[in-house]
Design a protein around this motif. Structure first.
Motif, mmCIF file in Angstrom:
data_model
loop_
_atom_site.group_PDB
_atom_site.id
_atom_site.type_symbol
_atom_site.label_atom_id
_atom_site.label_comp_id
_atom_site.label_asym_id
_atom_site.label_seq_id
_atom_site.Cartn_x
_atom_site.Cartn_y
_atom_site.Cartn_z
ATOM 1 N N ARG A 1 0.797 -1.229 0.000
ATOM 2 C CA ARG A 1 0.000 0.000 0.000
ATOM 3 C C ARG A 1 0.832 1.282 0.000
ATOM 4 O O ARG A 1 0.279 2.367 0.118
ATOM 5 C CB ARG A 1 -0.932 0.007 1.217
ATOM 6 C CG ARG A 1 -1.871 -1.186 1.298
ATOM 7 C CD ARG A 1 -2.870 -1.020 2.424
ATOM 8 N NE ARG A 1 -3.831 -2.107 2.513
ATOM 9 C CZ ARG A 1 -3.680 -3.204 3.249
ATOM 10 N NH1 ARG A 1 -2.585 -3.380 3.969
ATOM 11 N NH2 ARG A 1 -4.617 -4.131 3.277
ATOM 12 N N ARG A 2 2.163 1.140 -0.075
ATOM 13 C CA ARG A 2 3.009 2.345 -0.141
ATOM 14 C C ARG A 2 3.826 2.286 -1.431
ATOM 15 O O ARG A 2 4.442 1.251 -1.722
ATOM 16 C CB ARG A 2 3.949 2.426 1.058
ATOM 17 C CG ARG A 2 3.226 2.526 2.385
ATOM 18 C CD ARG A 2 4.200 2.757 3.538
ATOM 19 N NE ARG A 2 3.523 2.694 4.805
ATOM 20 C CZ ARG A 2 3.439 1.607 5.589
ATOM 21 N NH1 ARG A 2 4.034 0.475 5.211
ATOM 22 N NH2 ARG A 2 2.795 1.636 6.724
ATOM 23 N N ASP B 1 -1.771 4.906 5.850
ATOM 24 C CA ASP B 1 -0.862 5.635 4.956
ATOM 25 C C ASP B 1 -1.402 5.702 3.536
ATOM 26 O O ASP B 1 -1.265 6.723 2.859
ATOM 27 C CB ASP B 1 0.529 4.986 4.952
ATOM 28 C CG ASP B 1 1.240 5.191 6.283
ATOM 29 O OD1 ASP B 1 0.698 5.932 7.140
ATOM 30 O OD2 ASP B 1 2.323 4.607 6.481
ATOM 31 N N SER C 1 -0.494 0.634 7.312
ATOM 32 C CA SER C 1 -0.357 0.751 5.860
ATOM 33 C C SER C 1 -1.683 1.194 5.232
ATOM 34 O O SER C 1 -1.688 1.944 4.258
ATOM 35 C CB SER C 1 0.211 -0.526 5.234
ATOM 36 O OG SER C 1 -0.776 -1.498 5.050
ATOM 37 N N ASP D 1 7.591 -1.040 0.126
ATOM 38 C CA ASP D 1 7.691 -2.180 1.045
ATOM 39 C C ASP D 1 7.992 -3.444 0.237
ATOM 40 O O ASP D 1 7.803 -3.478 -0.972
ATOM 41 C CB ASP D 1 6.369 -2.368 1.811
ATOM 42 C CG ASP D 1 6.082 -1.199 2.739
ATOM 43 O OD1 ASP D 1 7.044 -0.591 3.246
ATOM 44 O OD2 ASP D 1 4.887 -0.888 2.944
#
Ligand SMILES: Cc1cc2nc3c(=O)[nH]c(=O)nc-3n(C[C@H](O)[C@H](O)[C@H](O)COP(=O)(O)O)c2cc1C
Length: 220
Positions: free
Chosen positions: A18-19, A100, A97, A180
């Motif tokens: 998710r990043r 974010d 996550s 990640d």
């Protein structure tokens, strides 16, 4: 050809990422993902899935706003930021996550909206999510990350994206090059979810396998 991790390594390492780096996703890469996605099965081979590629800043900013509202409601179940910080590691990391992603949704390179035909199939989603899984596996194989992210889902999305009445929005897939790492996955073992002949009856072979399954065979 780039370094292809192979099917099983891909499966064992495709987790929700998710990043993302700000790097754009080239059209050739996006095309490959969709071209893999649409190889999936669907009821009567209807292939009713439809996909909208969202890269427009104004739309992404609106999605971010809705995602933040969604996050406020969703995270309330887990308590305050301090209470979230005290949760077990896996849960805390995954919630962080999600948080974010909600905050950075406007800078995610691509968000894909996934649609299917309303009411056509007896198992809603059954003819759409196999293609979503193909998409996510193909993304992972090419070094991208994605996740299903439905916090921004709103009825207003239909109008904003011009989605016709007979279509249903199933999910949103933020996509990009992840910061990640891929895998490993946190999953219940086979023995907890697969039964022998009758519901609840344990399968002796699975009982004898390690808790983490055969991940070590595939994940380098
Ligand atoms: C139907 C469906 C809906 C989901 N909705 C969301 C969502 O709204 N927000 C989110 O952050 N993740 C969502 N996910 C992703 C799951 O949370 C994620 O796959 C799961 O926690 C496992 O994470 P891992 O693959 O990183 O282990 C969804 C997954 C599925 C299959």
């Amino acid at each position: 050809m780039m370094n292809d991790p192979g099917l099983f390594e891909t499966i064992y390492t495709t987790r929700a990422l998710r990043r993302f780096k700000p790097d754009p996703v080239p059209d050739e890469v996006l095309f490959q993902l969709f071209d893999a996605a649409i190889r999936a099965s669907s009821g009567q081979n209807a292939q009713d899935w439809r996909w909208i590629v969202i890269r427009d800043g104004a739309i992404k900013r609106q999605l971010r706003e809705w995602a933040l509202e969604g996050w406020t409601r969703y995270s309330a179940r887990y308590g305050t930021a301090e209470e979230i910080a005290a949760l077990p590691r896996n849960q805390r990391l995954s919630l962080n996550s999600v948080r974010d992603l909600a905050h950075s949704l406007d800078s995610v390179p691509v968000i894909v909206a996934v649609l299917g035909m309303k009411g056509r199939h007896s198992t809603p989603g059954g003819s759409t999510f196999p293609a979503v899984q193909n998409f996510q596996l193909a993304a992972r194989a090419l070094g991208l990350g994605s996740s299903i992210f439905n916090l921004p889902m709103r009825d207003q999305l239909y109008e904003m994206l011009g989605i016709p009445e007979n279509n249903q929005l199933y999910c949103l897939l933020p996509l990009g090059y992840p910061t990640d790492r891929h895998g490993p996955l946190n999953r219940k073992p086979v023995k907890a979810v697969v039964f022998d002949e009758k519901y609840g009856a344990s399968w002796a072979f699975a009982e004898g396998q390690p808790e983490r399954g055969w991940e070590d065979r595939w994940v380098r």
